[in-house]
Design a protein around this motif. Structure first.
Motif, short mmCIF file in Angstrom:
data_model
loop_
_atom_site.label_atom_id
_atom_site.label_comp_id
_atom_site.label_asym_id
_atom_site.label_seq_id
_atom_site.Cartn_x
_atom_site.Cartn_y
_atom_site.Cartn_z
N LEU A 48 0.82 -1.22 0.00
CA LEU A 48 0.00 0.00 0.00
C LEU A 48 0.85 1.27 0.00
N GLU A 49 2.16 1.10 -0.04
CA GLU A 49 3.05 2.26 0.01
C GLU A 49 2.90 3.14 -1.23
N ASN A 50 3.08 4.44 -1.03
CA ASN A 50 3.08 5.43 -2.11
C ASN A 50 1.74 5.56 -2.82
N LEU A 51 0.68 5.26 -2.10
CA LEU A 51 -0.67 5.40 -2.66
C LEU A 51 -1.44 6.45 -1.88
N SER A 52 -2.42 7.07 -2.52
CA SER A 52 -3.32 7.98 -1.81
C SER A 52 -4.21 7.16 -0.87
N GLU A 76 -6.72 5.22 -2.88
CA GLU A 76 -6.10 4.08 -3.55
C GLU A 76 -5.77 2.96 -2.57
N LYS A 77 -5.35 3.34 -1.36
CA LYS A 77 -5.06 2.33 -0.35
C LYS A 77 -6.31 1.52 0.00
N LYS A 95 -7.10 -0.77 -3.01
CA LYS A 95 -6.17 -1.87 -3.17
C LYS A 95 -6.31 -2.90 -2.05
N ASP A 129 2.78 -8.08 -5.79
CA ASP A 129 2.37 -6.68 -5.86
C ASP A 129 1.87 -6.36 -7.27
N SER A 150 -0.46 -3.25 -9.87
CA SER A 150 -0.98 -1.90 -10.07
C SER A 150 -2.49 -1.95 -10.24
N LEU A 151 -3.19 -1.03 -9.63
CA LEU A 151 -4.64 -0.98 -9.77
C LEU A 151 -5.06 -0.78 -11.22
#
Length: 209
Positions: free
Chosen positions: A128-132, A135-136, A139, A169, A171-172
């Motif tokens: 979940l790193e580096n997501l808004s 987005e978290k 995801k 991992d 990407s959405l």
């Protein structure tokens, strides 16, 4: 309302979504149930669960099946009498079924803020790193759906989402992923497809051939 959406997942697999806007009495009269199913509906204390159950049968009727073509094994997994694979899911205002020529698992979930509070219990939170924040939430909901849909395929008591099912991992934007089940000295791989409908996420898992 009628069928909300029909989605071709693969050449041999389709997903059907029904948005539940009907009242319970309409659904009860619109669906013909076998004895076991009728007993299940009668035993449900939640009207929402009743609606979800009946809406899934509306979907079956829409595509040419009936509740009499559906049966459950001793583990509670649904099957169709013609040999095709089926998975069923319900969340609040949506019911969904997926039908395929190969084993398939389906989960539909509403995206909720609380998913992030329990994320560490079922997933690798580094994904979940580096997501808004939005987005978290999305995801994490997808990852829950990945694990739920794989569990539906395997249906083995003792499988832990956190300790036995591992998503690579992803990407959405790709709307696909891969995951591995490691359980009882056996490793099995799965292809994952996911998408959204309103504020819901649906996830389908397929055993790699």
């Amino acid at each position: 309302m009628p069928l909300y959406k029909e989605i071709i997942l693969k050449d041999n697999a389709k997903l059907y979504l029904w948005k539940i806007t009907e009242d319970i009495e309409y659904l009860k009269h619109a669906v013909k149930l076998n004895t076991n199913s009728q007993n299940r509906v009668d035993s449900m204390k939640s009207e929402s669960h009743q609606k979800g159950f009946l809406a899934a049968r509306m979907l079956l009727q829409h595509i040419g099946y009936t509740d009499f073509d559906l049966y459950y094994d001793t583990f509670g997994k649904p099957h169709l009498t013609d040999g095709k694979h089926i998975s069923i899911s319900h969340s609040h205002t949506f019911s969904a079924i997926a039908i395929s020529n190969q084993s398939i698992g389906l989960d539909i979930e509403q995206v909720k803020e609380k998913i992030l509070k329990i994320a560490s219990r079922f997933m690798d939170v580094s994904h979940l790193e580096n997501l808004s924040e939005t987005e978290k939430r999305i995801k994490a909901t997808v990852i829950w759906g990945i694990k739920e849909s794989i569990f539906k395929i395997k249906n083995i008591e003792g499988i832990s989402f956190r300790n036995h099912i591992f998503e690579e991992d992803f990407s959405l934007e790709d709307k696909k992923a891969t995951a591995t089940l490691k359980y009882e000295n056996k490793e099995e791989n799965f292809d994952i497809l996911f998408d959204s409908a309103e504020d819901y996420i649906f996830v389908c898992a397929f055993e790699k051939q």
